[in-house]
Design a protein around this motif. Structure first.
Motif, PDB file in Angstrom:
ATOM      1  N   TYR A   1       0.843  -1.206   0.000  1.00 14.19           N
ATOM      2  CA  TYR A   1       0.000   0.000   0.000  1.00 14.19           C
ATOM      3  C   TYR A   1       0.871   1.247   0.000  1.00 14.19           C
ATOM      4  O   TYR A   1       1.876   1.334   0.700  1.00 14.19           O
ATOM      5  N   GLU A   2       0.497   2.214  -0.814  1.00 14.81           N
ATOM      6  CA  GLU A   2       1.180   3.505  -0.849  1.00 14.81           C
ATOM      7  C   GLU A   2       0.205   4.586  -0.405  1.00 14.81           C
ATOM      8  O   GLU A   2      -0.835   4.789  -1.033  1.00 14.81           O
ATOM      9  N   ASN A   3       0.533   5.267   0.658  1.00 11.02           N
ATOM     10  CA  ASN A   3      -0.338   6.304   1.218  1.00 11.02           C
ATOM     11  C   ASN A   3      -0.356   7.517   0.278  1.00 11.02           C
ATOM     12  O   ASN A   3       0.695   8.063  -0.061  1.00 11.02           O
ATOM     13  N   PRO A   4      -1.537   7.942  -0.185  1.00  9.36           N
ATOM     14  CA  PRO A   4      -1.596   9.111  -1.079  1.00  9.36           C
ATOM     15  C   PRO A   4      -1.253  10.428  -0.392  1.00  9.36           C
ATOM     16  O   PRO A   4      -0.945  11.414  -1.056  1.00  9.36           O
ATOM     17  N   ILE A   5      -1.333  10.459   0.940  1.00  9.30           N
ATOM     18  CA  ILE A   5      -0.990  11.684   1.672  1.00  9.30           C
ATOM     19  C   ILE A   5       0.526  11.766   1.821  1.00  9.30           C
ATOM     20  O   ILE A   5       1.151  10.912   2.450  1.00  9.30           O
ATOM     21  N   GLN A   6       1.108  12.788   1.234  1.00  8.67           N
ATOM     22  CA  GLN A   6       2.550  12.993   1.315  1.00  8.67           C
ATOM     23  C   GLN A   6       2.857  14.147   2.272  1.00  8.67           C
ATOM     24  O   GLN A   6       1.957  14.795   2.816  1.00  8.67           O
ATOM     25  N   MET A   7       4.121  14.437   2.466  1.00  9.02           N
ATOM     26  CA  MET A   7       4.516  15.410   3.478  1.00  9.02           C
ATOM     27  C   MET A   7       3.985  16.824   3.245  1.00  9.02           C
ATOM     28  O   MET A   7       3.615  17.502   4.210  1.00  9.02           O
ATOM     29  N   PRO A   8       3.897  17.327   2.013  1.00 10.50           N
ATOM     30  CA  PRO A   8       3.328  18.676   1.867  1.00 10.50           C
ATOM     31  C   PRO A   8       1.913  18.780   2.449  1.00 10.50           C
ATOM     32  O   PRO A   8       1.588  19.758   3.136  1.00 10.50           O
ATOM     33  N   GLU A   9       1.069  17.768   2.180  1.00 14.24           N
ATOM     34  CA  GLU A   9      -0.288  17.771   2.731  1.00 14.24           C
ATOM     35  C   GLU A   9      -0.269  17.587   4.251  1.00 14.24           C
ATOM     36  O   GLU A   9      -0.975  18.272   4.995  1.00 14.24           O
ATOM     37  N   ALA A  10       0.572  16.636   4.695  1.00  7.72           N
ATOM     38  CA  ALA A  10       0.637  16.360   6.130  1.00  7.72           C
ATOM     39  C   ALA A  10       1.148  17.571   6.910  1.00  7.72           C
ATOM     40  O   ALA A  10       0.644  17.895   7.987  1.00  7.72           O
ATOM     41  N   GLU A  11       2.144  18.258   6.353  1.00  8.35           N
ATOM     42  CA  GLU A  11       2.686  19.424   7.045  1.00  8.35           C
ATOM     43  C   GLU A  11       1.656  20.546   7.081  1.00  8.35           C
ATOM     44  O   GLU A  11       1.578  21.303   8.063  1.00  8.35           O
ATOM     45  N   MET A  12       0.851  20.685   6.024  1.00  8.16           N
ATOM     46  CA  MET A  12      -0.224  21.670   6.043  1.00  8.16           C
ATOM     47  C   MET A  12      -1.190  21.381   7.189  1.00  8.16           C
ATOM     48  O   MET A  12      -1.604  22.305   7.919  1.00  8.16           O
ATOM     49  N   ILE A  13      -1.564  20.106   7.368  1.00 12.48           N
ATOM     50  CA  ILE A  13      -2.462  19.722   8.462  1.00 12.48           C
ATOM     51  C   ILE A  13      -1.828  20.075   9.808  1.00 12.48           C
ATOM     52  O   ILE A  13      -2.497  20.578  10.718  1.00 12.48           O
ATOM     53  N   ALA A  14      -0.526  19.831   9.939  1.00 15.18           N
ATOM     54  CA  ALA A  14       0.164  20.149  11.194  1.00 15.18           C
ATOM     55  C   ALA A  14       0.079  21.643  11.487  1.00 15.18           C
ATOM     56  O   ALA A  14      -0.154  22.064  12.626  1.00 15.18           O
ATOM     57  N   HIS A  15       0.267  22.470  10.459  1.00 15.75           N
ATOM     58  CA  HIS A  15       0.188  23.920  10.648  1.00 15.75           C
ATOM     59  C   HIS A  15      -1.228  24.346  11.026  1.00 15.75           C
ATOM     60  O   HIS A  15      -1.415  25.228  11.883  1.00 15.75           O
ATOM     61  N   ILE A  16      -2.230  23.747  10.394  1.00 16.57           N
ATOM     62  CA  ILE A  16      -3.624  24.083  10.705  1.00 16.57           C
ATOM     63  C   ILE A  16      -3.956  23.724  12.158  1.00 16.57           C
ATOM     64  O   ILE A  16      -4.568  24.501  12.894  1.00 16.57           O
ATOM     65  N   VAL A  17      -3.544  22.533  12.566  1.00 17.75           N
ATOM     66  CA  VAL A  17      -3.780  22.088  13.942  1.00 17.75           C
ATOM     67  C   VAL A  17      -3.027  22.981  14.932  1.00 17.75           C
ATOM     68  O   VAL A  17      -3.555  23.326  16.000  1.00 17.75           O
ATOM     69  N   ASP A  18      -1.811  23.379  14.572  1.00 13.25           N
ATOM     70  CA  ASP A  18      -1.040  24.281  15.428  1.00 13.25           C
ATOM     71  C   ASP A  18      -1.777  25.607  15.619  1.00 13.25           C
ATOM     72  O   ASP A  18      -1.903  26.113  16.747  1.00 13.25           O
ATOM     73  N   GLY A  19      -2.293  26.162  14.517  1.00 10.24           N
ATOM     74  CA  GLY A  19      -3.011  27.432  14.612  1.00 10.24           C
ATOM     75  C   GLY A  19      -4.275  27.321  15.439  1.00 10.24           C
ATOM     76  O   GLY A  19      -4.531  28.141  16.324  1.00 10.24           O
ATOM     77  N   MET A  20      -5.075  26.287  15.175  1.00 10.83           N
ATOM     78  CA  MET A  20      -6.331  26.134  15.899  1.00 10.83           C
ATOM     79  C   MET A  20      -6.090  25.769  17.360  1.00 10.83           C
ATOM     80  O   MET A  20      -6.729  26.320  18.265  1.00 10.83           O
ATOM     81  N   GLY A  21      -5.179  24.838  17.611  1.00  9.41           N
ATOM     82  CA  GLY A  21      -4.909  24.419  18.983  1.00  9.41           C
ATOM     83  C   GLY A  21      -4.375  25.551  19.843  1.00  9.41           C
ATOM     84  O   GLY A  21      -4.813  25.753  20.976  1.00  9.41           O
ATOM     85  N   GLY A  22      -3.424  26.324  19.300  1.00  6.50           N
ATOM     86  CA  GLY A  22      -2.881  27.444  20.044  1.00  6.50           C
ATOM     87  C   GLY A  22      -3.923  28.515  20.298  1.00  6.50           C
ATOM     88  O   GLY A  22      -4.001  29.085  21.388  1.00  6.50           O
ATOM     89  N   PHE A  23      -4.748  28.779  19.294  1.00 10.56           N
ATOM     90  CA  PHE A  23      -5.833  29.763  19.418  1.00 10.56           C
ATOM     91  C   PHE A  23      -6.798  29.372  20.536  1.00 10.56           C
ATOM     92  O   PHE A  23      -7.135  30.182  21.412  1.00 10.56           O
ATOM     93  N   LEU A  24      -7.257  28.125  20.532  1.00  5.09           N
ATOM     94  CA  LEU A  24      -8.232  27.683  21.531  1.00  5.09           C
ATOM     95  C   LEU A  24      -7.645  27.717  22.938  1.00  5.09           C
ATOM     96  O   LEU A  24      -8.314  28.127  23.893  1.00  5.09           O
ATOM     97  N   PHE A  25      -6.391  27.287  23.068  1.00  5.25           N
ATOM     98  CA  PHE A  25      -5.799  27.239  24.411  1.00  5.25           C
ATOM     99  C   PHE A  25      -5.591  28.641  24.967  1.00  5.25           C
ATOM    100  O   PHE A  25      -5.796  28.893  26.156  1.00  5.25           O
ATOM    101  N   ARG A  26      -5.213  29.598  24.108  1.00  7.46           N
ATOM    102  CA  ARG A  26      -5.063  30.980  24.573  1.00  7.46           C
ATOM    103  C   ARG A  26      -6.417  31.567  24.956  1.00  7.46           C
ATOM    104  O   ARG A  26      -6.538  32.262  25.968  1.00  7.46           O
ATOM    105  N   LYS A  27      -7.443  31.306  24.155  1.00  3.16           N
ATOM    106  CA  LYS A  27      -8.781  31.780  24.497  1.00  3.16           C
ATOM    107  C   LYS A  27      -9.218  31.202  25.835  1.00  3.16           C
ATOM    108  O   LYS A  27      -9.791  31.896  26.682  1.00  3.16           O
TER     109      LYS A  27
END
Length: 344
Positions: free
Chosen positions: A124-150
């Motif tokens: 099996y070859e995962n269609p999700i590669q690092m550019p997509e995965a890193e984008m998800i990491a950045h999105i989660v970082d933004g949302m997680g940090g935002f919620l915790f500060r709020k």
């Protein structure tokens, strides 16, 4: 392996003061390591896990009996009930839809393409590669940090289900000034400050004393200023005025000056309306004259209480978040200048 370590900037900043939240810090590190290792499937797993840990931390801090039995999306629904994302209702609804969509899609990606969600064929070859995965990491970082500060900004510590020693520096200093440190009967062992000892070994008593302290400070701050009868001075002609009187600046409207001083930079000026700045200044005037306490300028505890009230007002008006601390100091400085607490 990436040559450069990946850092979740927003989450790192948001949870920087939560040194005892070991599991949350570990979850953040796991996501950073997954990205640094160029592992897209593991990045999806750890991204979802970090968000889930942030949700559970917020709910445990705020609810007596949080329910963690629901789905990932249901968990976030509980968080939304606890936190106002924006004080303007239309913006709040948009942000709720945006963040709910992020939660839904991060969960779907992890379930379909994560490393730990299920096993696959050996080729099996995962269609999700690092550019997509890193984008998800950045999105989660933004949302997680935002919620915790709020969460940390809007939480009322006196009513929180879980309290933290570092949140009550003024009370801790007062407690230590009233009680001797705890001596440890071991050679070369340092004494333990009374506040640290009490919080560590009897947090219920610490909480009770804290609430009593807060109540007392609020009562002191609410002392009514007695009316003062002013004796009219004889009229003085311009020729009799001293030089400094003749050259002094015309009277300044304190509310207008505070409102103007709140435009710390162009970003703030574009983000907050003139009316909101005037309301903040009027609140500061009212609080300083009527609620801060007769001698608030000479009492660190009352100044700290004033700062908290200003911060809550700034947050309520959606003041630019990273400029809030500077704005608080501006308001305090102007309040000390224009609203002296001494009675003539």
């Amino acid at each position: 392996m990436s040559d450069t370590a990946f850092i979740l900037q927003n989450c790192t900043k948001a949870i920087g003061g939560a040194d005892s939240a070991i599991h949350l810090i570990e979850q953040k590190s796991r996501l950073e390591q997954a990205v640094s290792s160029n592992d897209p499937a593991l990045t999806l797993d750890t991204a979802k896990s970090l968000l889930e840990s942030i949700f559970k931390t917020i709910l445990t801090d705020r609810q007596a009996e949080p329910n963690f039995s629901g789905t990932f999306s249901a968990l976030y629904s509980e968080v939304r009930k606890e936190i106002i994302l924006n004080n303007e209702s239309a913006a709040n609804e948009i942000l709720k839809r945006l963040t709910s969509s992020i939660v839904h899609n991060v969960g779907e990606l992890r379930n379909a393409y994560g490393a730990a969600s299920h096993g696959d064929d050996g080729y099996y070859e995962n269609p999700i590669q690092m550019p997509e995965a890193e984008m998800i990491a950045h999105i989660v970082d933004g949302m997680g940090g935002f919620l915790f500060r709020k969460h940390k900004n809007l939480s009322d510590p006196e009513q929180a289900q879980r309290i933290f020693y570092s949140d009550y520096a003024v009370f801790n200093d007062w407690l230590d000034s009233q009680n001797d440190p705890i001596e440890i009967p071991v050679n070369q062992a340092e004494d333990i400050p009374f506040s640290v000892f009490l919080f560590t070994y009897d947090v219920d008593t610490y909480r009770a004393m804290l609430l009593q302290y807060v109540q007392t400070e609020e009562e002191d701050a609410g002392v009514e200023v007695p009316e003062v009868t002013l004796v009219a001075e004889p009229e003085t002609t311009e020729a009799e005025l001293p030089l400094e009187k003749l050259t002094a600046e015309p009277d300044v409207d304190p509310v207008s000056e505070i409102a103007a001083a709140l435009v710390i930079n162009e970003e703030v000026g574009n983000a907050i309306s003139d009316d909101d700045r005037v309301e903040i200044a009027e609140f500061a005037q009212d609080y300083a004259l009527n609620r801060a306490g007769l001698d608030w300028q000479s009492r660190d505890s009352l100044i700290a209480k004033f700062r908290i009230q200003i911060k809550r007002t700034l947050i309520k008006k959606a003041f630019t978040e990273h400029c809030i601390d500077e704005a608080i100091e501006v308001v305090i400085e102007k309040a000390m200048k224009y609203f002296p607490s001494e009675v003539a």
